[in-house]
Each structure stands twice: as structure tokens, then as C-alpha cells.
Design an enzyme around this catalytic site. Structure first.
Site, mmCIF file in Angstrom:
data_model
loop_
_atom_site.group_PDB
_atom_site.id
_atom_site.type_symbol
_atom_site.label_atom_id
_atom_site.label_comp_id
_atom_site.label_asym_id
_atom_site.label_seq_id
_atom_site.Cartn_x
_atom_site.Cartn_y
_atom_site.Cartn_z
ATOM 1 N N GLY A 16 0.773 -1.237 0.000
ATOM 2 C CA GLY A 16 0.000 0.000 0.000
ATOM 3 C C GLY A 16 0.805 1.288 0.000
ATOM 4 N N ARG A 37 6.156 -6.406 9.202
ATOM 5 C CA ARG A 37 6.304 -7.769 9.714
ATOM 6 C C ARG A 37 6.663 -8.739 8.593
ATOM 7 N NH1 ARG A 37 0.563 -8.116 12.186
ATOM 8 N NH2 ARG A 37 0.330 -7.080 10.171
ATOM 9 N N ARG A 38 6.132 -8.526 7.365
ATOM 10 C CA ARG A 38 6.387 -9.466 6.264
ATOM 11 C C ARG A 38 7.717 -9.119 5.590
ATOM 12 N NH1 ARG A 38 0.602 -8.740 3.545
ATOM 13 N NH2 ARG A 38 1.042 -6.658 4.327
ATOM 14 N N ASP A 63 7.661 -5.610 14.156
ATOM 15 C CA ASP A 63 6.287 -5.388 14.598
ATOM 16 C C ASP A 63 6.306 -4.140 15.472
ATOM 17 O OD1 ASP A 63 3.800 -5.396 15.871
ATOM 18 O OD2 ASP A 63 3.676 -7.588 15.854
ATOM 19 N N SER A 143 -5.505 10.075 8.853
ATOM 20 C CA SER A 143 -6.652 9.675 8.026
ATOM 21 C C SER A 143 -7.740 10.733 8.127
ATOM 22 C CB SER A 143 -7.215 8.342 8.527
ATOM 23 O OG SER A 143 -8.437 8.042 7.874
ATOM 24 N N TYR A 156 -11.356 2.568 15.189
ATOM 25 C CA TYR A 156 -10.377 3.000 14.173
ATOM 26 C C TYR A 156 -10.316 4.521 14.127
ATOM 27 C CZ TYR A 156 -8.010 3.903 9.776
ATOM 28 O OH TYR A 156 -7.140 4.389 8.830
ATOM 29 N N VAL A 189 -8.123 5.089 -0.053
ATOM 30 C CA VAL A 189 -6.961 4.728 -0.877
ATOM 31 C C VAL A 189 -7.059 3.227 -1.150
ATOM 32 C CG1 VAL A 189 -4.459 4.879 -1.124
ATOM 33 C CG2 VAL A 189 -5.629 6.389 0.512
ATOM 34 N N GLU A 192 -4.211 -2.645 0.488
ATOM 35 C CA GLU A 192 -4.709 -3.855 1.164
ATOM 36 C C GLU A 192 -5.530 -3.505 2.409
ATOM 37 O OE1 GLU A 192 -1.504 -6.636 1.791
ATOM 38 O OE2 GLU A 192 -0.936 -6.574 -0.311
HETATM 39 P P1 NDP Z 1 -2.014 -1.751 3.788
HETATM 40 O O1 NDP Z 1 -2.754 -2.805 4.523
HETATM 41 O O2 NDP Z 1 -1.809 -1.914 2.326
HETATM 42 O O3 NDP Z 1 -0.597 -1.503 4.477
HETATM 43 C C1 NDP Z 1 -0.460 -1.492 5.865
HETATM 44 C C2 NDP Z 1 1.002 -1.661 6.228
HETATM 45 O O4 NDP Z 1 1.130 -1.622 7.660
HETATM 46 C C3 NDP Z 1 1.578 -2.981 5.756
HETATM 47 O O5 NDP Z 1 2.854 -2.777 5.229
HETATM 48 C C4 NDP Z 1 1.659 -3.808 7.030
HETATM 49 O O6 NDP Z 1 2.778 -4.682 6.952
HETATM 50 C C5 NDP Z 1 1.940 -2.720 8.066
HETATM 51 N N1 NDP Z 1 1.615 -3.162 9.403
HETATM 52 C C6 NDP Z 1 0.410 -3.578 9.872
HETATM 53 N N2 NDP Z 1 0.524 -3.971 11.151
HETATM 54 C C7 NDP Z 1 1.834 -3.789 11.503
HETATM 55 C C8 NDP Z 1 2.577 -4.013 12.679
HETATM 56 N N3 NDP Z 1 2.006 -4.485 13.786
HETATM 57 N N4 NDP Z 1 3.908 -3.737 12.675
HETATM 58 C C9 NDP Z 1 4.475 -3.262 11.563
HETATM 59 N N5 NDP Z 1 3.842 -3.019 10.407
HETATM 60 C C10 NDP Z 1 2.535 -3.290 10.391
HETATM 61 O O7 NDP Z 1 -2.824 -0.409 4.083
HETATM 62 P P2 NDP Z 1 -2.501 1.128 3.719
HETATM 63 O O8 NDP Z 1 -1.289 1.243 2.911
HETATM 64 O O9 NDP Z 1 -3.743 1.699 3.197
HETATM 65 O O10 NDP Z 1 -2.283 1.706 5.182
HETATM 66 C C11 NDP Z 1 -1.163 2.478 5.530
HETATM 67 C C12 NDP Z 1 -1.605 3.566 6.502
HETATM 68 O O11 NDP Z 1 -2.511 4.430 5.824
HETATM 69 C C13 NDP Z 1 -2.358 3.065 7.731
HETATM 70 O O12 NDP Z 1 -1.910 3.785 8.868
HETATM 71 C C14 NDP Z 1 -3.819 3.401 7.440
HETATM 72 O O13 NDP Z 1 -4.567 3.595 8.592
HETATM 73 C C15 NDP Z 1 -3.624 4.691 6.653
HETATM 74 N N6 NDP Z 1 -4.748 5.098 5.831
HETATM 75 C C16 NDP Z 1 -5.220 4.274 4.843
HETATM 76 C C17 NDP Z 1 -6.286 4.684 4.057
HETATM 77 C C18 NDP Z 1 -6.886 3.807 3.012
HETATM 78 O O14 NDP Z 1 -8.027 4.083 2.596
HETATM 79 N N7 NDP Z 1 -6.181 2.798 2.526
HETATM 80 C C19 NDP Z 1 -6.877 6.007 4.235
HETATM 81 C C20 NDP Z 1 -6.310 6.781 5.297
HETATM 82 C C21 NDP Z 1 -5.268 6.347 6.046
HETATM 83 P P3 NDP Z 1 2.849 -6.152 7.600
HETATM 84 O O15 NDP Z 1 1.469 -6.732 7.577
HETATM 85 O O16 NDP Z 1 3.818 -6.844 6.694
HETATM 86 O O17 NDP Z 1 3.380 -5.933 8.963
HETATM 87 C C1 8X3 Z 2 -8.894 4.880 6.042
HETATM 88 C C2 8X3 Z 2 -10.024 5.402 5.262
HETATM 89 O O1 8X3 Z 2 -12.544 5.484 5.061
HETATM 90 O O2 8X3 Z 2 -11.649 4.209 6.898
HETATM 91 O O3 8X3 Z 2 -8.444 5.697 7.041
HETATM 92 O O4 8X3 Z 2 -11.579 6.601 6.946
HETATM 93 S S1 8X3 Z 2 -11.493 5.413 6.109
#
Ligand code: NDP
Ligand code: 8X3
Length: 255
Positions: A16, A37-38, A63, A143, A156, A189, A192
Site C-alpha cells: 500500500g 512484519r512481512r 512489529d 486519516s 479505528y 486509498v 490492502e
Molecule cells: P495496507 O494494509 O496496504 O498496508 C499497511 C502496512 O502496515 C503494511 O505494510 C503492514 O505490513 C503494516 N503493518 C500492519 N501492522 C503492523 C505491525 N504491527 N507492525 C508493523 N507493520 C505493520 O494499508 P494502507 O497502505 O492503506 O495503510 C497504511 C496507513 O494508511 C495506515 O496507517 C492506514 O490507517 C492509513 N490510511 C489508509 C487509508 C486507506 O483508505 N487505505 C486512508 C487513510 C489512512 P505487515 O502486515 O507486513 O506488517
Molecule cells: C482509512 C479510510 O474510510 O476508513 O483511514 O476513513 S477510512
């Protein structure tokens, strides 16, 4: 501001927005510390970006919920990575859309531990070193859920309201130094994110983005790069960005 050759630490770089930031900053000639983590995903990305852009990339399976791990790994970086110029606090998630009265405690714990405490843990280790050098930048990925609440978003949204408060608090606490703090607060966005929220249910995840052109990780990465490359006297404090079809957290136009 020129950022080629700078070291950028990104949490949650395995997919993401974090992955997109890795690509954008690599294209700008930055060296990267990628964490998530991955680790196998990070290693594959690191290999590709290092070759393509002639940069150095260090990966850490981390993590952010584990303070001992955060402290140990970030305090023992290879010598060429000990200076962190920009920290992108991105790791985070939503889990479930249950009403508060039906909420699952394990979901609440994981969201709070990752989105709030994880961001604090990483910042607590990195920020003092920036202050010692009187140089650096922190970009927090908040967000629109930090500005508004929507049905089923309860915990959340609370974590992202907390991120908003922490970003503002950071700005106040580093005031008088050269450190810049930026909060990028996106709406929908397509990453995943929804797949994680719906615990791997592709169908439910895809419905979230049906009938509109959502933001992409690359859109957010471009904004992060823009903020990072402003002159030293310019701090973009808070950037709220949504798809054109999204007027608020819950007002979305679908064709
Ligand atoms: P993804 O799920 O694509 O990416 C999330 C990332 O966070 C992954 O790389 C995952 O890696 C990592 N992650 C999750 N848990 C942990 C952990 N415990 N320790 C370390 N890394 C962790 O989602 P997004 O790219 O969309 O999310 C990124 C950020 O953007 C988040 O903070 C989300 O709240 C924020 N956001 C997203 C929006 C959306 O609509 N997508 C909108 C607004 C904000 P791994 O699992 O390998 O650890
Ligand atoms: C991620 C987007 O729609 O859950 O922060 O606010 S939403």
C-alpha cells in the site's frame, strides 16, 4: 529541498502507501530503511529498488507493537543508516466495522497497539536523534478518520483522532528546532487496507471502491515527497486528501 542521498525510514513498507512511498523516495535517490512484519516482501522490494535506482536499502522485520524490538532494531542500524533524515510513520490498520456494542476486543487492542502505540514507540526512538542533530522530518499517515467519525468506524476513528493529536503535539514539542512534522490524512486509498479490515474477504473489500476512482498509494507517496522537498522554512502541517468522489468520510458518489 534536495533529498537525494537522505535516509528515509518507512514503517509498514510491505504494501500500500508504505510501499508506494518506498518507490517514490527511491526514485528521488533516497536510501531506505524499510520495516514491516512481512520481511520477505520487503526484501523483494529492496532488491528491485536498489538495483533500479542505485540506492542502499536496509530491511527490518519489525512489529511496531513491540517496543523492545523497535528500540533494539532502530538503535542498532548499520553505520550507513544511523542517521534517519525522514521518518514516515505509516504502519496501521482498521479491523472490522462492528458497532461499538458488538466490538471485538482483540480488534480494538490490535488497532490501538499498532496505530497509536506503534507510532509512538517508533517516534520515541527516532525523534531524540533528530533533535540531537537539529535536523529531520516526521511524516505521520493519519486519516480523514482522524477528522470525522463514521458508523462502524468507532475505534479505528479514535486511533486516527489520536494520531492527529499526537502530530499536533509533536509540532509543539519540537517547536524552536529545525524538525518538521507533517500529517497526511487521506480518504479512500485502494491498498490492502480493506482486505485487512474484512479479514481477507476480497468481495467485501472490493465493494468499498466500487463505482469511484479511489486514491492510489502512489498519490499519497507523491504528496509525502512534495512535503519533504519543500524548503526548510516550509512545514506542511496537515494535508487532508480524498478522491474527487469523496466529500467526507461517509459521503461518496458512486457511478
Ligand atoms: P495496507 O494494509 O496496504 O498496508 C499497511 C502496512 O502496515 C503494511 O505494510 C503492514 O505490513 C503494516 N503493518 C500492519 N501492522 C503492523 C505491525 N504491527 N507492525 C508493523 N507493520 C505493520 O494499508 P494502507 O497502505 O492503506 O495503510 C497504511 C496507513 O494508511 C495506515 O496507517 C492506514 O490507517 C492509513 N490510511 C489508509 C487509508 C486507506 O483508505 N487505505 C486512508 C487513510 C489512512 P505487515 O502486515 O507486513 O506488517
Ligand atoms: C482509512 C479510510 O474510510 O476508513 O483511514 O476513513 S477510512
Amino acid at each position: 529541498m534536495k533529498i537525494s542521498g537522505k535516509n528515509i525510514l518507512i514503517t509498514g513498507a510491505s504494501s500500500g502507501i508504505g510501499e508506494a512511498c518506498a518507490i517514490a523516495f527511491a526514485e528521488a535517490g533516497c536510501n531506505l530503511i524499510l520495516t514491516a512484519r512481512r520481511k520477505s516482501r520487503l526484501d523483494a522490494l529492496a532488491k528491485e529498488l536498489a538495483v533500479k535506482h542505485s540506492i542502499q536499502v536496509h530491511t527490518i522485520g519489525l512489529d511496531v507493537r513491540n517496543y523492545a524490538e523497535v528500540e533494539n532494531s532502530l538503535n542498532h542500524l548499520p553505520s550507513n543508516f544511523q542517521t534517519i533524515d525522514i521518518l514516515i510513520n505509516n504502519a496501521g490498520k482498521a479491523l472490522g466495522v462492528e458497532k461499538l456494542q458488538d466490538g471485538l476486543l482483540e480488534n480494538w487492542e490490535e488497532m490501538i497497539d499498532t496505530n497509536v502505540k506503534g507510532l509512538l514507540y517508533v517516534s520515541r526512538v527516532v525523534l531524540p536523534k533528530m533533535l540531537e542533530r537539529n535536523e529531520g522530518m516526521v511524516i505521520n499517515i493519519g486519516s480523514i478518520a482522524g477528522h470525522e467519525v463514521y458508523p462502524g468506524g468507532n475505534v479505528y476513528c479514535a486511533t486516527k483522532h489520536a494520531v492527529k493529536a499526537i502530530s499536533k503535539g509533536m509540532m509543539m514539542d519540537v517547536n524552536g528546532t529545525n524538525i518538521r512534522i507533517t500529517s497526511i490524512d487521506p480518504g479512500m486509498v485502494n491498498t490492502e487496507f480493506s482486505l485487512v479490515r474484512y479479514k481477507g474477504d476480497n468481495e467485501k473489500a472490493n465493494v468499498v471502491y466500487n463505482g469511484l476512482a479511489p486514491l492510489l498509494g502512489a498519490d499519497i507517496a507523491e504528496i509525502a515527497l512534495f512535503a519533504a522537498t519543500r524548503p526548510a522554512n516550509v512545514d506542511l502541517q496537515t494535508i487532508v486528501v480524498t478522491p474527487t468522489a469523496q466529500a467526507s468520510a461517509s459521503i461518496v458518489s458512486r457511478k
